[in-house]
Design a protein around this motif. Structure first.
Motif, PDB file in Angstrom:
ATOM      1  N   PHE A 127     -11.647  98.086  34.783  1.00  0.00           N
ATOM      2  CA  PHE A 127     -12.293  97.085  35.849  1.00  0.00           C
ATOM      3  C   PHE A 127     -12.470  97.757  37.045  1.00  0.00           C
ATOM      4  O   PHE A 127     -13.308  97.255  37.723  1.00  0.00           O
ATOM      5  N   ALA A 128     -11.884  98.896  37.495  1.00  0.00           N
ATOM      6  CA  ALA A 128     -12.362  99.639  38.600  1.00  0.00           C
ATOM      7  C   ALA A 128     -13.532 100.033  38.497  1.00  0.00           C
ATOM      8  O   ALA A 128     -14.581  99.880  39.467  1.00  0.00           O
ATOM      9  N   LEU A 129     -13.993 100.635  37.529  1.00  0.00           N
ATOM     10  CA  LEU A 129     -15.343 101.221  37.237  1.00  0.00           C
ATOM     11  C   LEU A 129     -16.558 100.163  37.266  1.00  0.00           C
ATOM     12  O   LEU A 129     -17.340 100.431  37.692  1.00  0.00           O
ATOM     13  N   LEU A 130     -15.887  98.903  36.834  1.00  0.00           N
ATOM     14  CA  LEU A 130     -17.115  97.963  36.641  1.00  0.00           C
ATOM     15  C   LEU A 130     -17.153  97.492  38.063  1.00  0.00           C
ATOM     16  O   LEU A 130     -18.183  97.042  38.610  1.00  0.00           O
ATOM     17  N   GLN A 131     -16.165  97.325  38.871  1.00  0.00           N
ATOM     18  CA  GLN A 131     -16.169  96.957  40.418  1.00  0.00           C
ATOM     19  C   GLN A 131     -17.191  97.844  41.204  1.00  0.00           C
ATOM     20  O   GLN A 131     -18.038  97.359  41.757  1.00  0.00           O
ATOM     21  N   ALA A 132     -17.030  99.104  40.815  1.00  0.00           N
ATOM     22  CA  ALA A 132     -17.762 100.004  41.763  1.00  0.00           C
ATOM     23  C   ALA A 132     -19.177 100.004  41.082  1.00  0.00           C
ATOM     24  O   ALA A 132     -20.180  99.924  41.988  1.00  0.00           O
ATOM     25  N   ALA A 133     -19.571  99.805  39.944  1.00  0.00           N
ATOM     26  CA  ALA A 133     -20.896  99.901  39.542  1.00  0.00           C
ATOM     27  C   ALA A 133     -21.269  98.206  40.035  1.00  0.00           C
ATOM     28  O   ALA A 133     -22.683  98.372  40.147  1.00  0.00           O
ATOM     29  N   GLY A 134     -20.805  97.282  39.849  1.00  0.00           N
ATOM     30  CA  GLY A 134     -21.223  96.175  40.393  1.00  0.00           C
ATOM     31  C   GLY A 134     -21.605  96.150  41.761  1.00  0.00           C
ATOM     32  O   GLY A 134     -22.850  95.543  42.122  1.00  0.00           O
ATOM     33  N   ALA A 135     -21.117  96.955  42.518  1.00  0.00           N
ATOM     34  CA  ALA A 135     -21.367  96.975  44.002  1.00  0.00           C
ATOM     35  C   ALA A 135     -22.567  97.800  44.397  1.00  0.00           C
ATOM     36  O   ALA A 135     -23.501  97.603  45.118  1.00  0.00           O
ATOM     37  N   SER A 136     -22.769  98.647  43.462  1.00  0.00           N
ATOM     38  CA  SER A 136     -24.198  99.320  43.435  1.00  0.00           C
ATOM     39  C   SER A 136     -25.325  98.618  42.845  1.00  0.00           C
ATOM     40  O   SER A 136     -26.631  98.902  42.843  1.00  0.00           O
ATOM     41  N   LEU A 137     -25.021  98.020  41.700  1.00  0.00           N
ATOM     42  CA  LEU A 137     -25.985  97.791  40.782  1.00  0.00           C
ATOM     43  C   LEU A 137     -26.429  96.188  41.066  1.00  0.00           C
ATOM     44  O   LEU A 137     -27.322  95.649  40.166  1.00  0.00           O
ATOM     45  N   GLY A 138     -25.482  95.417  41.654  1.00  0.00           N
ATOM     46  CA  GLY A 138     -25.867  94.108  42.393  1.00  0.00           C
ATOM     47  C   GLY A 138     -25.113  92.993  41.387  1.00  0.00           C
ATOM     48  O   GLY A 138     -25.899  91.891  41.098  1.00  0.00           O
ATOM     49  N   PHE A 139     -24.192  93.221  40.717  1.00  0.00           N
ATOM     50  CA  PHE A 139     -23.485  92.231  40.064  1.00  0.00           C
ATOM     51  C   PHE A 139     -21.896  92.071  40.439  1.00  0.00           C
ATOM     52  O   PHE A 139     -21.440  93.104  41.067  1.00  0.00           O
ATOM     53  N   GLN A 140     -21.223  91.029  40.421  1.00  0.00           N
ATOM     54  CA  GLN A 140     -19.893  90.617  40.807  1.00  0.00           C
ATOM     55  C   GLN A 140     -19.209  90.762  39.549  1.00  0.00           C
ATOM     56  O   GLN A 140     -19.544  90.761  38.416  1.00  0.00           O
TER      57      GLN A 140
END
Length: 307
Positions: free
Chosen positions: A134-147
């Motif tokens: 989940f933490a990796l997804l959150q970090a990726a979402g912040a940079s790639l534009g998804f919640q």
């Protein structure tokens, strides 16, 4: 519902997405799908599901893979019934299993499924060696534009709703527990095929349904309710297994005797709901003993429906 095969072709639009095997589509899955639908409506986007074929455990260790609760067709029908607008079925193969967590995010979530909002279960892991969380997804979402948001497990009757819990209940013949975790009786779908006509010779005509669940999640004799044979559900008694008394067979067969019904339903696609287990499948010394037991099973099933 739109079904995409593979992760090469981009989705027609951005999506609100969830990911999982969704075997059985139990109450936990249903709650997740409901939340995805809610978020999708708020965003004006389709509610999307990414699922896998085969089940990853079937790919990594076929000998110890769990019995499937649903075939791919059954799963897709259930996903549609519970609100999915789009389902992407990704082949789970050597190439897919080797994707790193970052590659999974970039190639599958962003490029293919154009994720805008991702909702996952609280135990979701992904990528080679299950390195993504989940933490990796959150970090990726912040940079790639998804919640990204996570949903907690659903607890029903003091038990976490899970596919493994449903399998345990079915294997134990506890149909009430299975139904409680699924939010509905467990069912198997299939098409009626021609058989040996033994049931008719024994005085109990049966609809023979070839099934693809192997290994079976349950076996034995059951009181069942059947849809697809008439304009209303029909009650009956069913045997699910390999029929040891008549020689046995490697391919499991579902035989259903419908009460007070004699229509021609060859070729019909039936849905058989397992409501109550009457006994385990067993081998009888001769056909007379088999016929006597079938009569007792039918009476026991009728008694169940008259309660």
């Amino acid at each position: 519902m739109l079904v995409l095969r593979g992760v090469k072709t981009p989705a027609p639009s951005a999506t609100v997405l969830t990911i999982g095997n969704f075997d059985g589509v139990h109450l936990g899955h249903q709650a997740l799908l409901a939340r995805v639908g809610q978020a999708a409506r708020a965003c004006g986007l389709p509610a999307a599901v990414l699922t896998f074929e085969p089940h990853p455990r079937e790919f990594f260790d076929p000998a110890s893979a769990p019995a499937r609760l649903t075939t791919l067709r059954e799963k897709l029908e259930l996903l549609q019934n519970y609100g999915a607008d789009l389902t992407c079925v990704s082949p789970f193969n050597t190439v897919f299993a080797a994707l790193t967590a970052d590659e999974f995010i970039e190639q599958v979530l962003v490029r293919c499924l154009r994720v805008r909002h991702l909702i996952i279960g609280d135990d979701f892991r992904f990528g080679a060696r299950r390195a993504g969380d989940f933490a990796l997804l959150q970090a990726a979402g912040a940079s790639l534009g998804f919640q990204v948001e996570a949903m907690e497990s659903v607890v029903q009757g003091g038990e976490r709703a899970s596919s493994s819990g449903v399998r345990e209940a079915l294997a134990a013949g506890d149909m009430a527990r299975a139904a409680r975790l699924l939010g509905r009786p467990y069912s198997i779908d299939g098409r009626v095929v021609h058989g040996q006509k033994l049931g008719r010779q024994l005085g109990f005509a049966t609809a023979n349904i070839r099934i693809k669940h192997n290994p079976l999640p349950l076996t034995g004799v059951f009181a069942v309710s059947v849809t697809g044979a008439a304009g209303r559900p029909l009650n009956g008694v069913a045997n699910l297994g390999v029929r040891p008394t008549v020689g046995g067979q490697l391919q499991p067969l579902l035989e259903v005797h419908l009460f007070d019904f004699d229509g021609d339903i060859y070729g019909a696609h039936l849905s058989v709901s397992f409501l109550h287990k009457l006994r385990d499948e067993m081998k009888f010394p001769d056909f007379n003993a088999l016929v006597a037991q079938i009569g007792q099973d039918a009476e026991a099933a009728r008694a169940f429906f008259q309660r």
